[in-house]
Design a protein around this motif. Structure first.
Motif, PDB file in Angstrom:
ATOM      1  N   PHE A 278     -47.676 -36.292  81.510  1.00  0.00           N
ATOM      2  CA  PHE A 278     -47.989 -36.741  82.868  1.00  0.00           C
ATOM      3  C   PHE A 278     -49.024 -35.819  83.496  1.00  0.00           C
ATOM      4  CE2 PHE A 278     -47.088 -36.877  87.474  1.00  0.00           C
ATOM      5  CZ  PHE A 278     -47.300 -38.232  87.691  1.00  0.00           C
ATOM      6  N   SER A 279     -50.070 -36.414  84.061  1.00  0.00           N
ATOM      7  CA  SER A 279     -51.171 -35.624  84.626  1.00  0.00           C
ATOM      8  C   SER A 279     -51.179 -35.596  86.144  1.00  0.00           C
ATOM      9  CB  SER A 279     -52.513 -36.194  84.143  1.00  0.00           C
ATOM     10  OG  SER A 279     -52.732 -37.489  84.680  1.00  0.00           O
ATOM     11  N   GLY A 280     -50.630 -36.624  86.776  1.00  0.00           N
ATOM     12  CA  GLY A 280     -50.661 -36.674  88.229  1.00  0.00           C
ATOM     13  C   GLY A 280     -51.980 -37.121  88.804  1.00  0.00           C
ATOM     14  N   LYS A 281     -52.921 -37.589  87.938  1.00  0.00           N
ATOM     15  CA  LYS A 281     -54.243 -37.989  88.432  1.00  0.00           C
ATOM     16  C   LYS A 281     -54.182 -39.218  89.325  1.00  0.00           C
ATOM     17  CE  LYS A 281     -55.795 -38.187  84.239  1.00  0.00           C
ATOM     18  NZ  LYS A 281     -56.685 -38.401  83.074  1.00  0.00           N
ATOM     19  N   ALA A 282     -53.172 -40.068  89.084  1.00  0.00           N
ATOM     20  CA  ALA A 282     -53.082 -41.308  89.863  1.00  0.00           C
ATOM     21  C   ALA A 282     -52.257 -41.150  91.130  1.00  0.00           C
ATOM     22  CB  ALA A 282     -52.490 -42.429  89.003  1.00  0.00           C
TER      23      ALA A 282
ATOM     24  N   ASN B 138     -52.795 -42.172  83.855  1.00  0.00           N
ATOM     25  CA  ASN B 138     -52.129 -41.060  84.520  1.00  0.00           C
ATOM     26  C   ASN B 138     -51.517 -40.084  83.528  1.00  0.00           C
ATOM     27  OD1 ASN B 138     -51.513 -39.822  86.985  1.00  0.00           O
ATOM     28  ND2 ASN B 138     -49.435 -40.642  86.984  1.00  0.00           N
ATOM     29  N   PHE B 139     -52.079 -40.045  82.301  1.00  0.00           N
ATOM     30  CA  PHE B 139     -51.502 -39.190  81.273  1.00  0.00           C
ATOM     31  C   PHE B 139     -52.597 -38.437  80.520  1.00  0.00           C
ATOM     32  CE2 PHE B 139     -48.368 -42.445  81.993  1.00  0.00           C
ATOM     33  CZ  PHE B 139     -47.168 -41.762  81.955  1.00  0.00           C
ATOM     34  N   PHE B 140     -52.288 -37.184  80.171  1.00  0.00           N
ATOM     35  CA  PHE B 140     -53.086 -36.443  79.216  1.00  0.00           C
ATOM     36  C   PHE B 140     -52.585 -36.752  77.815  1.00  0.00           C
ATOM     37  CE2 PHE B 140     -53.344 -33.185  82.781  1.00  0.00           C
ATOM     38  CZ  PHE B 140     -54.632 -33.538  83.142  1.00  0.00           C
TER      39      PHE B 140
END
Length: 289
Positions: A194-198, A143-145
């Protein structure tokens, strides 16, 4: 010329029709490239507000094309490469040139070097992501870049421009150059972001209407008070970067504890940084987002 019997047995290459669903995301990406190139032209003409607006529009399109591709199953390797090219132009070259024509040219070669380093940093970040996209990654990094994504970096680096649009006194060119280099460094860094993908994208039925109203409200604010929204958004984004690092460390420790290992052993890395992965824009198994 004698006939070669091997040619008779060679299979004929056939090109079938390409489904429209594979073309739609690429049309959106091409529109984003057009917006980025237009931003460069507008900056050379001194129309900075329209130039910045074109970059913001390109960032919106960058967030749309990948999601549209996944929604209609229109992912393609061609689209992924085109998207990377668009991100380099829109969020590397264009913001750097906007800052140069806006103020950095006052520093002559020093200002040009700062703008050039920012553009190159955007290209390096995208190259790093593309070269490591298939590398195995620990669960903590899901969930991170790694580093600030190219679209976010492009929006944040123009913060001095937003402040002038709001009527604030223009900050010294040296400060703008240093700030540009800091954002460039964050883009190529290994800072967990934090990417927010999850985050689950399903909305409970009772929250559908409030979500619609919230989205309309945010869009209305961006249209009515664009520079206020972009200024506050950029400051808040940069201020929350340490929270991403803290969250990543906690996830690494939790993963290590679950596996009965020392912190960092579960991922094969230190607890400070995720493995080299990347962006958008700069979020893609087949398209960069």
């Amino acid at each position: 010329m004698p006939f070669d019997p091997k040619l008779r047995d060679r299979p004929k290459r056939r090109f079938g029709p390409i489904p429209v669903r594979l073309l739609v995301p690429n049309f959106i990406t091409l529109l984003a490239i057009g917006a980025g190139l237009t931003a460069i032209r507008l900056s050379t003409e001194g129309r900075m507000e329209l130039a910045v607006a074109a970059i913001v529009f390109a960032a919106v399109l960058d967030g749309i094309d990948g999601r549209v591709a996944r929604m209609i199953k229109g992912q393609s390797k061609f689209g992924a490469e085109l998207d990377s090219l668009a991100d380099f132009v829109n969020f590397g070259v264009a913001p750097g040139l906007i800052l140069y024509f806006w103020q950095l040219h006052d520093l002559h070669n020093v200002g040009w070097i700062a703008a050039m380093i920012f553009a190159i940093s955007g290209g390096l970040r995208l190259a790093r992501f593309n070269s490591t996209i298939d590398d195995p990654k620990p669960a903590a990094a899901a969930n991170f870049f790694t580093g600030v994504p190219a679209p976010a970096g492009a929006i944040a680096v123009m913060l001095p421009v937003y402040l002038e649009f709001l009527g604030a006194p223009r900050i010294p060119a040296v400060v703008t150059a240093l700030y540009t280099l800091v954002i460039a460094g964050l883009m190529v860094s290994r800072l967990p972001v934090f990417s927010g993908k999850a985050v689950r994208m399903r909305v409970p039925p009772e929250l559908v209407l409030p979500v619609f109203v919230s989205v309309v409200f945010i869009i209305a604010l961006l249209i009515g008070y664009p520079w206020h929204v972009l200024t506050i958004g950029s400051v808040l984004y940069l201020a929350t970067l340490p929270l991403g690092l803290k969250s990543y460390r906690e996830k690494v420790k939790a993963e290590a504890a679950l596996m009965g290992a020392e912190p960092g052993a579960a991922s094969g890395l230190s607890a400070n940084v995720p493995p080299a992965s990347g962006a958008a824009h700069e979020e893609r198994p087949t398209r960069l987002n």
